[in-house]
Design a protein around this motif. Structure first.
Motif, PDB file in Angstrom:
ATOM      1  N   TYR A 216       0.686  -1.224   0.081  1.00 38.52           N
ATOM      2  CA  TYR A 216       0.070   0.085   0.499  1.00 38.52           C
ATOM      3  C   TYR A 216       0.990   1.147  -0.114  1.00 38.52           C
ATOM      4  CZ  TYR A 216      -3.972  -3.159   1.059  1.00 38.52           C
ATOM      5  OH  TYR A 216      -5.230  -3.639   1.208  1.00 38.52           O
ATOM      6  N   GLY A 218       0.493   4.346   1.489  1.00 35.37           N
ATOM      7  CA  GLY A 218       0.680   5.320   2.106  1.00 35.37           C
ATOM      8  C   GLY A 218       0.899   4.645   3.376  1.00 35.37           C
ATOM      9  N   GLN A 219       1.331   2.951   3.262  1.00 39.28           N
ATOM     10  CA  GLN A 219       1.472   2.031   4.681  1.00 39.28           C
ATOM     11  C   GLN A 219       2.778   2.650   5.732  1.00 39.28           C
ATOM     12  OE1 GLN A 219       0.909  -1.509   3.119  1.00 39.28           O
ATOM     13  NE2 GLN A 219       3.435  -1.988   3.170  1.00 39.28           N
ATOM     14  N   GLN A 220       3.405   2.978   5.108  1.00 36.44           N
ATOM     15  CA  GLN A 220       4.716   3.306   5.838  1.00 36.44           C
ATOM     16  C   GLN A 220       4.536   4.758   6.221  1.00 36.44           C
ATOM     17  OE1 GLN A 220       5.325   0.643   6.983  1.00 36.44           O
ATOM     18  NE2 GLN A 220       7.277   0.092   6.194  1.00 36.44           N
ATOM     19  N   MET A 221       3.933   5.672   5.673  1.00 37.37           N
ATOM     20  CA  MET A 221       3.729   7.373   5.991  1.00 37.37           C
ATOM     21  C   MET A 221       3.500   7.460   7.642  1.00 37.37           C
ATOM     22  SD  MET A 221       1.696   9.222   3.614  1.00 37.37           S
ATOM     23  CE  MET A 221       2.363   8.989   1.631  1.00 37.37           C
TER      24      MET A 221
ATOM     25  N   ARG B 208      -1.042  -6.060  -1.064  1.00 38.17           N
ATOM     26  CA  ARG B 208      -2.257  -4.866  -1.482  1.00 38.17           C
ATOM     27  C   ARG B 208      -3.186  -5.527  -1.916  1.00 38.17           C
ATOM     28  NH1 ARG B 208      -3.070  -0.988  -6.049  1.00 38.17           N
ATOM     29  NH2 ARG B 208      -1.386  -1.772  -7.097  1.00 38.17           N
ATOM     30  N   GLY B 239      -0.809   2.159   8.991  1.00 36.85           N
ATOM     31  CA  GLY B 239      -1.373   2.959   8.242  1.00 36.85           C
ATOM     32  C   GLY B 239      -1.740   1.383   6.523  1.00 36.85           C
ATOM     33  N   SER B 243      -4.783   2.910   4.627  1.00 32.44           N
ATOM     34  CA  SER B 243      -3.993   3.444   3.220  1.00 32.44           C
ATOM     35  C   SER B 243      -6.162   2.537   1.850  1.00 32.44           C
ATOM     36  CB  SER B 243      -3.408   2.839   2.613  1.00 32.44           C
ATOM     37  OG  SER B 243      -2.447   2.940   3.329  1.00 32.44           O
TER      38      SER B 243
END
Lengths: 252, 274
Positions: A216, A218-221, B208, B239, B243
């Motif tokens: 994904y 945005g997952q490490q943001m 994902r 996250g 997401s």
């Protein structure tokens, strides 16, 4: 706050399911904008599937159409077959096409990623501080990376070690041994891993990455944003180190 | 901003907090041979839990999963020290089972243990093995919860093994850790209507689209947040959920609402959504 992503891929891959892919540059930019990204380093997967020149040309031409701050990553293969620009020609073409880094996929392109075979490109990159991306999800083994770094210890590079498990014991020696090696956060999954790395090596060694579209975008943001570190350190990881690397290469 | 379409994501990005509590149903504790953990003590893990607004972590210590001598000492002291933050799954070491002793301990410490943890892949013993029958019979009778490590294609805890046990013990509440990673489509078909089978998210972030597909086929009312803490950063799991292309209502179900309902069966638990 600006946020860059050093680990982005797009393009068709007929051997993968469509939900695992981000097939077009337009789609990539849509995902990036929704996640609030300022820009990033992008490679075209067609370099690995169709051919190295096709993919390199594709990413160079398509990043120009984006209003995001995109930099391309070009795949390299051994110079002996004269398929891609020579090490002497490469810097000028990179500057002309906004190519920020080079990478190798010896699995897809079927070559030996050993120091003697890649010596000319890596010597040139080393001298000019052109970043080399070593991403084990892109077809290079961690053993190959280790051998190449032993031969070129001052190489400027971004390491992404793709693993299902937390991997500090593998990653941290690289950070300790090689002064110009940066760690991509895409696969830094360990709880409090960011804090640990910063405590040991400082904030100048990490670069935010997502591994999109496999992972994904945005997952490490939140991992960076909510880490127990200073705002200055967060800014270095989210954009400062990336900008420094992209602009630090001598492409004259 | 992580995800422009999610208010929770924007809250987190702008303020550092989603404004949403979390119940984490899959944790561990203590060192483990294969991994270096920066923070594996209860106190170290609480630092992350506090920052991420994790109200409670349901865990089974690595020690209890690998050392068959005494489950209690790895769980009772910690839960008693932090009764508002931790609850334990009693380990089931399939090659060293002593169901009478294990059940006695769970009964002796009802405020510590919420049920059992099965890790069959690691012990190479199928979940449907008769050695596990006394545990499932107990869980079936008491309506307590079990966490099962599940993985696609595994002969020990793949879809077919879980199905056999679910058919034999229909009143147990099953939390399927890792949501049958790699064979999830098969699992969606088999467990679509099994209301007591829950899908847990540890490892799911590594693919994902996985979260969206569980929501689509199973529903967020049967999804539970989990991290394997101290393995994976809680913020990595957050996250992922932020997401994913799902609604904030789905996200709230995953983060705490589904878990809140599940835990409400225990007298020691005060529901968040009371």
């Amino acid at each position: 706050m600006k946020v860059y992503d050093c680990n982005l891929t797009y393009g068709f891959n007929v051997s993968k399911r469509s939900h695992e892919l981000c097939e077009t540059m337009e789609e990539l930019c849509k995902h990036m904008k929704n996640a609030g990204l300022t820009g990033g380093l992008v490679r075209a997967v067609s370099s690995d599937t169709v051919g190295v020149n096709f993919g390199n040309d594709q990413v160079a031409s398509e990043i120009k159409n984006s209003d995001l701050d995109l930099w391309g990553a070009w795949s390299i293969v051994p110079s002996i077959t004269n398929e891609i620009p020579s090490p002497e020609e490469m810097p000028k073409l990179m500057a002309k096409n906004k190519i920020g880094a080079l990478y190798m996929n010896p699995e897809a392109h079927r070559f030996l990623a050993i120091p003697s075979v890649m010596k000319d490109y890596l010597t040139m990159a080393d001298k000019r501080k052109i970043p080399i991306v070593f991403n084990t999800a892109w077809g290079i083994s961690i053993n190959d990376v280790s051998n190449l770094m032993e031969a070129f210890p001052t190489l400027t590079c971004i390491l992404a070690y793709h693993s299902l498990w937390p991997n500090a014991r593998t990653n941290l020696p690289f950070l300790s041994l090689y002064p110009n090696l940066y760690l991509d956060t895409s696969y830094m999954l360990d709880d409090q891993g960011i804090e640990y790395v910063i405590g040991k090596f400082g904030a100048d060694k990490l670069i935010h990455g997502s591994g999109f579209p496999e992972l994904y975008i945005g997952q490490q943001m939140p991992v960076v944003k909510c880490a127990d570190i200073s705002d200055k350190e967060k800014e270095a990881i989210l954009h400062g180190n990336f900008e420094k690397l992209m602009k630090g290469a001598d492409l004259k | 901003m992580i995800n422009n379409k999610s208010e929770l994501a924007q809250n987190l990005w702008n303020t550092g907090s989603m404004g949403c509590p979390i119940l984490d149903f899959h944790g561990h504790m203590h060192e483990y041979s294969a991994i270096y953990f920066p923070a594996s003590s209860p106190e170290g893990m609480l630092k992350t839990m506090d920052r991420a607004n994790v109200r409670m972590l349901m865990y089974c210590s690595h020690l209890a999963l690998y050392d068959p001598t005494d489950d209690k000492k790895y769980h009772v002291d910690v839960v008693k020290k932090y009764p508002d933050r931790f609850r334990a799954y009693h380990s089931v070491l399939s090659r060293y089972t002593d169901p009478e002793k294990a059940i006695r301990e769970v009964e002796e410490y009802p405020d510590v243990y919420l049920g059992f943890k099965f890790l069959c892949d690691y012990y190479a013993v199928p979940l449907s093995s008769p050695v596990h029958d006394p545990f499932f019979k107990y869980l079936n009778d008491t309506k307590k919860i079990c966490l099962i490590h599940t993985w696609g294609g595994s002969p020990y805890n793949g879809v077919d093994e879980i199905r056999k046990v679910v058919e034999k013990y229909p009143d147990v509440t099953y939390i399927c850790g890792h949501s049958f990673f790699g064979d999830e489509n098969h699992a969606f078909d088999v467990f679509k209507d099994a209301k007591n089978v829950y899908f847990e998210l540890t490892a799911v972030p590594l693919m994902r689209g996985f979260v969206e597909r569980i929501v689509q086929h199973i529903g967020s009312e049967r999804m539970l947040f989990g991290t394997d803490l101290p393995w994976f950063s809680t913020f990595h799991g957050i996250g992922t959920v932020l997401s994913a292309d799902i609604t904030d209502e789905d996200r709230k179900n995953i983060f705490y609402k589904t878990g809140d309902k599940l835990l409400s069966r225990y007298s020691w638990y005060t529901p968040i959504d009371k």
